[in-house]
Scaffold this motif. Structure first.
Motif, mmCIF file in Angstrom:
data_model
loop_
_atom_site.group_PDB
_atom_site.id
_atom_site.type_symbol
_atom_site.label_atom_id
_atom_site.label_comp_id
_atom_site.label_asym_id
_atom_site.label_seq_id
_atom_site.Cartn_x
_atom_site.Cartn_y
_atom_site.Cartn_z
ATOM 1 N N PHE A 164 0.938 -1.211 0.242
ATOM 2 C CA PHE A 164 -0.101 0.036 -0.244
ATOM 3 C C PHE A 164 0.899 1.083 -0.069
ATOM 4 O O PHE A 164 1.077 1.909 1.062
ATOM 5 N N THR A 165 1.458 1.648 -1.239
ATOM 6 C CA THR A 165 2.166 2.668 -1.364
ATOM 7 C C THR A 165 2.267 3.271 -2.780
ATOM 8 O O THR A 165 1.718 2.349 -3.675
ATOM 9 N N PHE A 166 2.894 4.185 -3.154
ATOM 10 C CA PHE A 166 3.192 4.648 -4.628
ATOM 11 C C PHE A 166 4.247 3.771 -5.159
ATOM 12 O O PHE A 166 5.134 3.276 -4.396
ATOM 13 N N VAL A 175 7.168 3.330 4.975
ATOM 14 C CA VAL A 175 6.342 4.420 4.282
ATOM 15 C C VAL A 175 5.647 5.032 5.491
ATOM 16 O O VAL A 175 4.523 4.374 6.030
ATOM 17 N N HIS A 176 5.793 6.309 5.509
ATOM 18 C CA HIS A 176 5.026 7.066 6.663
ATOM 19 C C HIS A 176 3.788 7.588 6.040
ATOM 20 O O HIS A 176 3.654 8.883 5.823
ATOM 21 N N TYR A 177 2.652 6.796 6.124
ATOM 22 C CA TYR A 177 1.390 7.362 5.658
ATOM 23 C C TYR A 177 0.923 8.456 6.401
ATOM 24 O O TYR A 177 0.671 8.423 7.408
ATOM 25 N N ASN A 178 0.467 9.441 5.480
ATOM 26 C CA ASN A 178 -0.150 10.715 6.109
ATOM 27 C C ASN A 178 0.765 11.424 7.203
ATOM 28 O O ASN A 178 0.466 11.988 8.076
ATOM 29 N N GLY A 179 2.143 11.059 6.819
ATOM 30 C CA GLY A 179 3.132 11.868 7.903
ATOM 31 C C GLY A 179 2.988 11.336 9.327
ATOM 32 O O GLY A 179 3.004 12.291 10.414
ATOM 33 N N TYR A 180 2.401 9.924 9.426
ATOM 34 C CA TYR A 180 2.517 9.362 10.749
ATOM 35 C C TYR A 180 3.285 8.030 10.900
ATOM 36 O O TYR A 180 3.398 7.442 10.086
ATOM 37 N N SER A 181 3.454 7.989 12.103
ATOM 38 C CA SER A 181 4.351 6.633 12.666
ATOM 39 C C SER A 181 4.120 6.402 13.958
ATOM 40 O O SER A 181 4.215 7.608 14.668
ATOM 41 N N ASP A 182 3.780 5.288 14.583
ATOM 42 C CA ASP A 182 3.847 5.030 15.901
ATOM 43 C C ASP A 182 4.489 3.830 16.285
ATOM 44 O O ASP A 182 4.637 3.351 17.393
ATOM 45 N N ASN A 183 5.381 3.267 15.226
ATOM 46 C CA ASN A 183 6.102 2.047 15.623
ATOM 47 C C ASN A 183 7.502 2.104 14.688
ATOM 48 O O ASN A 183 8.155 1.309 14.859
#
Length: 359
Positions: free
Chosen positions: A82-84, A129-137
């Motif tokens: 799920f990425t470009f 890939v940091h979807y939506n400028g987010y990461s929790d892990n």
């Protein structure tokens, strides 16, 4: 006539014309000019990374990363489906065996459990890939990569001014790649940058960016001449785009704040619109508040009808990626179903969140 609200309007600070006029007046247009240096200094202040290089795109930044890691035929690279396509292309071009991992349904990012499942003795790199400028892990993934002597690459295309534990995304792995495409929060039409956090890779990356030569050493007066040192290509951003980007970077916090206000307002509105306009699932305000407000998304089991309903209301909304492992070219790397990826790709809906629009 119904006014159609566009999905995205690229941000303009108002200083771009002035800065570009300065470049024209100086008659110096190729890379590494005054605005090139200014943009890099602004990025250094934002990310706290010392080694940053402007590139023609995030795609070229990823291709530099793959070449710098000396990816060879058969090397295994773990990445989300799920990425470009640029995320995968960079490594496929070097002959890598792509291992597509599933994503977490709430963050839409690659899961550590999937990385652990797919890792073998042949794993050369992990690409998050940091979807939506987010990461929790990302901290846990970094620890796993270090413990297993695996390179970690961050596709932070969407993550300018995005953070995890107060550290800028793109600064956790060996290399981080950021996009300044006009679809991003700030832009220069088409552009990117590469953050180098592994000091052992700096010399090779500098050669790659300068067409395989040590020209940067020559410009720093470290050598009397420059020569062909390695494989490379033309990847350095020109001065006109660097001037445009400088004007944008100067407004990065203003842009992020405005997008966040609009996003949280639109999220509240979506929770109270008529049923025909409501997605089945929306992430929480807490999740969005930890992003850089790049994307406002939800999931809908009847997505096509929802998109049509918004179109009738005069608002443009879109779906997002077709999973790479199900694409006509990506099927050659298909090994097993990715149920979360496939569900999200069928149901995701993205809503406008740019600085010019509130629902």
């Amino acid at each position: 006539m119904l006014l159609i609200i566009p999905f995205h309007i690229p941000y303009i600070s108002g200083k771009e014309n002035e800065y570009i006029a300065n470049v024209i007046a100086k008659k110096s247009f190729s890379g590494i000019g005054d605005y090139h240096h200014k943009a890099i200094q602004l990025l250094k202040g934002l990310t706290k990374v010392e080694s940053i290089y402007l590139t023609t795109s995030c795609t070229s930044a990823l291709e530099i990363a793959a070449l710098a890691l000396d990816i060879q035929t058969g090397d295994e690279v773990i990445l989300p489906s799920f990425t470009f396509v640029s995320t995968a292309n960079a490594f496929a071009l070097r002959g890598a065996k792509l291992l597509f991992a599933d994503i977490d349904e709430h963050s839409l990012n690659i899961s550590l459990q999937e990385i652990e499942r797919l890792t073998t003795a042949n794993t050369k790199a992990i690409v998050v890939v940091h979807y939506n400028g987010y990461s929790d892990n990302i901290s846990q993934i970094k620890e796993f990569a270090q413990n297993n002597n695996i390179f970690l690459i961050e596709d932070a295309a969407q993550a300018i001014n995005g953070y995890c534990n107060n550290e800028h995304l793109g600064t956790f792995g060996d290399i981080g790649c950021i996009s300044f495409h006009e679809t991003k929060n700030i832009h220069c039409g088409e552009g990117g940058c590469i953050l180098v956090n592994n000091q052992n890779l700096i010399d090779k990356i500098e050669h790659i960016i300068e067409k395989g030569t040590n020209r940067l050493d020559f410009l720093k007066s470290k050598t009397k001449f420059y020569e062909w040192k390695d494989l490379g290509f033309s990847a350095d951003m020109d001065e006109i785009r660097a001037a445009f980007l400088t004007a944008q970077l100067e407004d990065i916090q203003k842009v992020t704040n405005q997008r966040m206000r609009n996003l949280l307002h639109n999220l509240s509105q979506l929770q109270n619109v008529p049923n025909r306009l409501q997605p089945d699932y929306l992430p929480t305000e807490k999740y969005f508040a930890q992003t850089n407000a790049h994307i406002l998304w939800g999931l809908s089991k009847n997505r096509e009808q929802l998109i049509q309903n918004f179109k009738t209301a005069g608002i443009t909304v879109y779906s997002h990626y077709t999973p790479l492992h199900l694409s006509s070219f990506g099927k050659q790397f298909y090994e097993s179903p990715l149920p979360v990826t496939e569900k999200v790709s069928r149901q995701i809906v993205r809503f406008p969140v740019h600085t010019k629009f509130s629902i």
